[in-house]
Design a protein around this motif. Sequence first.
Motif, mmCIF file in Angstrom:
data_model
loop_
_atom_site.group_PDB
_atom_site.id
_atom_site.type_symbol
_atom_site.label_atom_id
_atom_site.label_comp_id
_atom_site.label_asym_id
_atom_site.label_seq_id
_atom_site.Cartn_x
_atom_site.Cartn_y
_atom_site.Cartn_z
ATOM 1 N N THR A 91 0.808 -1.217 0.000
ATOM 2 C CA THR A 91 0.000 0.000 0.000
ATOM 3 C C THR A 91 0.839 1.264 0.000
ATOM 4 N N GLY A 92 2.157 1.133 -0.153
ATOM 5 C CA GLY A 92 3.018 2.298 -0.203
ATOM 6 C C GLY A 92 3.492 2.790 1.151
ATOM 7 N N SER A 110 1.458 8.509 -3.342
ATOM 8 C CA SER A 110 0.852 7.811 -4.479
ATOM 9 C C SER A 110 0.193 6.499 -4.069
ATOM 10 N N GLY A 111 0.612 5.925 -2.949
ATOM 11 C CA GLY A 111 0.074 4.638 -2.531
ATOM 12 C C GLY A 111 0.591 3.467 -3.334
ATOM 13 N N ASP A 132 5.314 2.467 -9.183
ATOM 14 C CA ASP A 132 5.017 3.461 -10.221
ATOM 15 C C ASP A 132 6.299 4.013 -10.834
ATOM 16 N N ASP A 133 7.416 3.244 -10.676
ATOM 17 C CA ASP A 133 8.705 3.567 -11.293
ATOM 18 C C ASP A 133 9.243 4.906 -10.811
ATOM 19 N N THR A 134 9.124 5.104 -9.501
ATOM 20 C CA THR A 134 9.620 6.331 -8.898
ATOM 21 C C THR A 134 10.583 5.978 -7.772
#
Length: 1194
Positions: A91-92, A110-111, A132-134
């Motif tokens: 869940t981030g 962003s979660g 999310d590729d961050t």
Amino acid sequence: MKKFNFRKVLDGLTASSPGSGSSSGSNSGGGAVSGSVHPGGTAGVLKEEIQETLTSEYFQICKTVRHGFPYQPTALAFDPVQKILAIGTRTGAIRILGRPGVDCYCQHESGAAVLQLQFLINEGALVSASSDDTLHLWNLRQKRPAILHSLKFNRERITYCHLPFQSKWLYVGTERGNTHIVNIESFILSGYVIMWNKAIELSTKTHPGPVVHLSDSPRDEGKLLIGYENGTVVFWDLKSKRAELRVYYDEAIHSIDWHHEGKQFMCSHSDGSLTLWNLKSPSRPFQTTIPHGKSQREGRKSESCKPILKVEYKTCRNSEPFIIFSGGLSYDKACRRPSLTIMHGKAITVLEMDHPIVEFLTLCETPYPNEFQEPYAVVVLLEKDLIVVDLTQSNFPIFENPYPMDIHESPVTCTAYFADCPPDLILVLYSIGAKHKKQGYSNKEWPISGGAWNLGTQTYPEIIITGHADGSIKFWDASAITLQMLYKLKTSKVFEKQKVGEGKPTCEIVEEDPYAIQMIYWCPESRIFCVSGVSAYVIIYKFSRHEITTEIVSLEVRLQYDIEDITTPEPETSPPFPDLSSQLPSRSLSGSTNTVASEGGTKDSIPCLNVKTRPVRMPPGYQAELVIQLVWVDGEPPQQITSLAVSSAYGIVAFGNCNGLAVVDFIQKTVLLSMGTIDLYRSSDLYQRQPRSPRKNKQFIADSGLTELNDSPVPLELERCKSPTSGLATRTPEAAPGLYRNEIPAVRQRNQVHHLPDHVNGHCTSPTSQSCSSGKRLSSADVSKVNRWGPGRPPFRKAQSAACMEISLPVTAEESRENSYNRSRSSSISSIDKDSKEAITALYFMESFARKNDSTVSPCLFVGTSLGMVLIISLNLPSADEQRFTEPVMVFPSGTFLSLKGAVLTFSCMDRTGGLMQPPYEVWRDPNNIDENEKSWRRKLIMNYPSPSQETGDHQYTVICSEKQAKVFSLPSQTCLYVHNITETSFILQADVVVMCNSACLACFCANGHIMIMSLPSLRPMLDVNYLPLTDMRIARTFCFTNEGQALYLVSPTEIQRLTYSQEMCDNLQDMLGDLFIPIETPEAQNRGFLKGLFGGSGQTFDREELFGEASAGKASRSLAQHIPGPGGIEGMKGAAGGVMGELTRARIALDERGQRLGELEEKTAGMMTSAEAFSKHAHELMLKYKDKKWYQF
């Protein structure tokens, strides 16, 4: 001359009626009489105004700490110098753990799921890679970590990251097989890129797959090992920008790890094999093993096994290396649990786990990869647990986990929170619980010991109680924002286990978790503990320090009342007082069940569970005093319990469901009252009716209007009181001419409303107004009976007290619309939900005034229903303490009714000065202490009577909160002083009257996510914050408030989120949290020796800045990745802290930064002064040297 309006005079007289209540900020519709109109409520008569000390400045919402196991974990990282652990989730979220008390939670906005975590070892920073590729850089040098930088990849997916020790350049592998390099300080992408097509041979025709591993060589920092998914491994020379060697294997690679000398590395593969490669002979593996594969004949390949997902290869100076891996079991053992295998020399140890392994890390003594690793522990992250294995002992024991990671050992079904409880309770519970702790743990200290934490300024004790699906109860020490297990109670031990395959018909109403806890009631002062379970039972526990062996006493209660036709008994068949045994259910004091099967095999008088009949050994702690079970009636199962209350002073427990109310004397082990909700509205005159049998003809009699006031002995049908939040259920109480005659000043006419049998609309559903399955729909004959008055004769309802009376004269429809206090009836009120019943939703024991004309307080039981009705039950207890054990207790309805909108949630009482009154309780004594003499066995009761008044009048305030509104009544006059309509579009899930700064207030959590605080008794709004929308019924089931501005809820199936609504605690929270980063000197690297330095590796130093910097590598493409500045500095902390303490914290941080800059400036200044002095010295020496020389001598 001004026209006199008689209707306004009546409005002023009825200003306390429910119909005239208004929301906060608006007055009632009528004119004012003597007394002021109080904010948020109606006009009431107060002889002296209560001075309230609470203001809105006292309140602020803030999350404090999160306890429990991180839900759905995905990543793991460890800082070997700071000794802190980080766990990422799907869940981030990121949880950072250190020594007990150091527990930090942070969340990606962003979660997105966390793929990988990398510590900047001993730098106070953490890099996270999300799905999310961050990439994110977290600052851990503050108590609440914040993101400093983010880097968003636009065209490639991140698969693996590696940060070398003491390096500022992060290697990032992608799904395309490329490797990028990021500067950690600036978080800018370098122009240096290792493309996949340059890493592999030109003759290779297939793509190598995503990058699954990156690591620099322990021997040479200028060499990078790149592992691809298809089995290709490339040893890349960073300086020459070419592959020095390549390794190929026909099985997919999952992980790689180096030998500390940098000459060998080990790979784990998808076929369950481990391959050891030597850099000198890369053509084939130096060694290949399948640890769990069956041995085959010579020349044949070993049998394949499950993939080895990760392997770690750690060396020891004085023993064989450790090879630790997860997975790799044989396929023929399908039922075998997930395992971790430890290979040490020739010994192979398989540790089976209870849950799948997500990740594991080996903890080593040194952070340097080119030294002997000396592993001492393995951290294993499971799907639902975190364990640490001790590698220093041959049997590999696990460490005792100091964190509360086992909250979800069985799913949490309910919670209770107690702040400022008796201080000796924690020590008592811990001493009892310590005797039952598991044995066999490692005798060494917990290895994750980083950070620093102190107790702070909060000193009052706090206890959290969690109920679980397996029937267990856990007591937790929650003092000073920590959580530690104190004591565990297993309620299922009082029941017989249902043996599988007995062939006997089961009576359980739930197939799974029949012992699940639904409700908890605990009196800390008397140590009486009571629980209700999903199988319609109630267990009362008493606390004792001594072990006993005794039989469990049980009672069976028959509580299944149905609505039926009204029957008028003949005078000669009605006894003056009906035999109570005909109303009360049968009980079994020996614990045996009373099983009765009617014709056709219908279940009747059978409890859902069987209580143990043999003597049971009860260890010290909470011991079962009484088990009460609801039984089946006519083949219908008992409904689940919806409300529960216990009084240790009275020795009485009360509970209710959607059928009715039961009151039990747990001192004498007798049932005092077992009555359907419909019967609670009847006359207390027992001559008027006989006990009803639940087996008679079932029928609903419904009406929406008011019942006509009539002194005739003929019983009339009364309206079932309604609430906008629950469907209209019907009741048919028989009129009792003597019951309310002295309490009815007048009645009010309403317009007739006709109802159709299937007209159900506008029904608002809430957790406390759920329908029961045993209801029946009205027939056409019933509908005609309902509307038998016709449009010309509207019905009336009896107004029972001044608190809920409604006064008016018969008026026309147009005049009724003009009436200021005539409420508009919505469709939800005028519709009939024929499948619903009136459930008991709230119970409260208190010394109060049961009737209007009472002059002294008496024991009372307040009963709240799902239709917003409040009934007061009188309790007649023996006056002498000795008689309490022998004389019967009388329980009967007082005839007092109050009403609110929506289901009633909570009660509380205040004295005439505005102080919160605690319910009476009995001071705890050990029931099994044989050393006490006879005198000490006398019960010591703390009654908490209202403060005496010199004047005649009201002495007590009663606070009642429902799903829609809150009211404050003055007793004994039953005048409604204040009304506050809390919500119109939603409903309240949880409400509690709590103490804050020595003053009482009402705290509410609404289904739309708002947390609201109101002062008492005026119900002035103090706080209204949109905190958390109701996304899961788990939140509604577990949300609870307590004193001192504390609250909690179950934020996930494995985690408890604590929060505060106190401004003072928000200001002090920064000091209460633990420090994640402590300045520690990095250990020095071992001296490699002359020969190893000469022949053991590259003698040249590797300058990454020169190689990856912009000057040599150039700039990366802007479209490849986007740099996003983070809010980790002072600006990002402005919203996190508030109030004076927050300002001081920000100022302190700013001063620290300014001091750091001044220190750097001072160092530079000192350096410049030293240089100047050296220059001056050299200049002076030069001057002396050439002082006496002539110009031509130069």
